[in-house]
Design an enzyme around this catalytic site. Structure first.
Site, PDB file in Angstrom:
ATOM      1  N   HIS A  48      27.381   0.076  27.199  1.00 24.07           N
ATOM      2  CA  HIS A  48      28.828   0.013  27.445  1.00 24.07           C
ATOM      3  C   HIS A  48      29.234  -1.269  28.176  1.00 24.07           C
ATOM      4  CE1 HIS A  48      29.720   4.088  26.088  1.00 24.07           C
ATOM      5  NE2 HIS A  48      28.647   4.504  26.735  1.00 24.07           N
ATOM      6  N   ASP A 178      28.970  11.910  27.371  1.00 30.51           N
ATOM      7  CA  ASP A 178      28.961  12.013  25.908  1.00 30.51           C
ATOM      8  C   ASP A 178      28.734  13.450  25.463  1.00 30.51           C
ATOM      9  OD1 ASP A 178      29.435   9.473  24.564  1.00 30.51           O
ATOM     10  OD2 ASP A 178      27.715   8.754  25.690  1.00 30.51           O
TER      11      ASP A 178
HETATM   12  C1  3PY Z   1      26.634   9.847  29.593  1.00 32.78           C
HETATM   13  O1  3PY Z   1      26.973  10.582  30.533  1.00 32.78           O
HETATM   14  O2  3PY Z   1      27.083   9.960  28.447  1.00 32.78           O
HETATM   15  C2  3PY Z   1      25.649   8.795  29.812  1.00 32.78           C
HETATM   16  O3  3PY Z   1      25.237   8.156  28.889  1.00 32.78           O
HETATM   17  C3  3PY Z   1      25.163   8.487  31.183  1.00 32.78           C
HETATM   18  O4  3PY Z   1      25.092   9.479  31.975  1.00 32.78           O
HETATM   19 MG    MG Z   2      26.278   8.409  27.131  1.00 26.97          MG
END
Ligand code: 3PY
Ligand code: MG
Length: 267
Positions: A48, A178
């Site tokens: 990211h 995610d």
């Molecule tokens: C997420 O929370 O999606 C991550 O990749 C890192 O914690």
């Molecule tokens: Mg993630």
């Protein structure tokens, strides 16, 4: 010189508790501050954050004199990128969004030299090999390489047992942000369904005898995840630490001295 030991990997194998931090500031200078702060591990985020092999290299160099173990999270599963980060000196890679055993197997192959994998060989150009200065680098590299795959989708959860069974996957790491999105709870990493899914994933990993980690910013919740089987945690990110400190500082000198400001600690 001898092949550097991957202490992160060896501690994973022993189930030792390891506390880490996401590093997204893309700065070798701030990396050096973090490298001496006492964390067991740091992960340079190139998924990211606007990092690239050159900025990652500078951060690996900045952290090198310190005991901390530095992981890299590439932006994709591209074997060419994986090769570049391994050659730059990252021994442990954290791969995002791994949904199937097939993907995991391909990542194992990307991490390994032939015959077990497809990693290209150029020890004379690789910082990891100290440009041929590490004795028998290509013979030892696979043993010290460590693959951590992120489980952070509904599909990843469904295929978790098969992913856990892949030889060469050293650990799984749950990404709550995610995962929440994939489970239909975008922006709600603390949703009960997400929490329950994380508990279950950690317990399944522990039952399979595989190391598991998770992103968690709350110490009590981290203790709970440890009871579920987690042995490594990322407890925040440098971007958040800096922003929260800055916002709180200015706020405390502006309105109502010492009133503080609501801080966001999640992913
Ligand atoms: C997420 O929370 O999606 C991550 O990749 C890192 O914690
Ligand atoms: Mg993630």
């Amino acid at each position: 010189m001898d092949m550097p030991k991957n202490h992160f990997k060896h501690k994973l194998r022993q189930g030792q508790w390891q506390v880490g931090l996401f590093v997204g500031l893309c700065s070798n200078y701030s990396m050096e501050i973090l490298a001496g702060a006492g964390f067991d591990w740091l992960v340079i985020d190139a998924e990211h954050s606007p990092n690239n092999p050159a900025t990652v290299l500078a951060q690996l160099q900045a952290a090198a004199p310190y005991a901390v173990q530095v992981l890299v999270r590439p932006m994709s599963h591209d074997p060419a990128l994986i090769k570049q980060y391994l050659d730059a000196g990252a021994q442990t890679l954290l791969l995002p969004l791994v949904d199937s055993a097939t993907q995991a197997q391909e990542l194992v192959r990307a991490m390994r030299y032939p015959p077990g994998g497809i990693r290209g060989v150029a020890a004379s150009l690789a910082r990891a090999a100290h440009w041929n200065g590490v004795k028998d680098y290509v013979q030892h590299a696979d043993a010290e390489a460590c693959l951590v795959v992120q489980i952070e989708t509904r599909q990843g959860l469904e295929n978790l047992d098969a992913i856990l069974a892949v030889e060469g996957v050293d650990a799984v790491f749950i990404g709550p942000a995610d995962l929440a999105a994939s489970l239909g709870h975008l922006g709600e990493a603390g949703h009960p369904e997400v929490r329950a899914a994380i508990d279950d994933a950690l317990r399944r990993a522990a039952a399979a005898g595989k190391a598991a980690g998770v992103f968690v910013t709350d110490a009590a919740l981290a203790a709970h995840y440890r009871n579920c089987g987690a042995c490594f945690v990322a407890v925040g990110g440098d971007t958040t630490l800096l922003r929260n400190a800055a916002v709180n500082l200015v706020e405390s000198f502006r309105n109502g001295f010492g009133s503080g400001h609501e801080i966001k600690t999640g992913a």
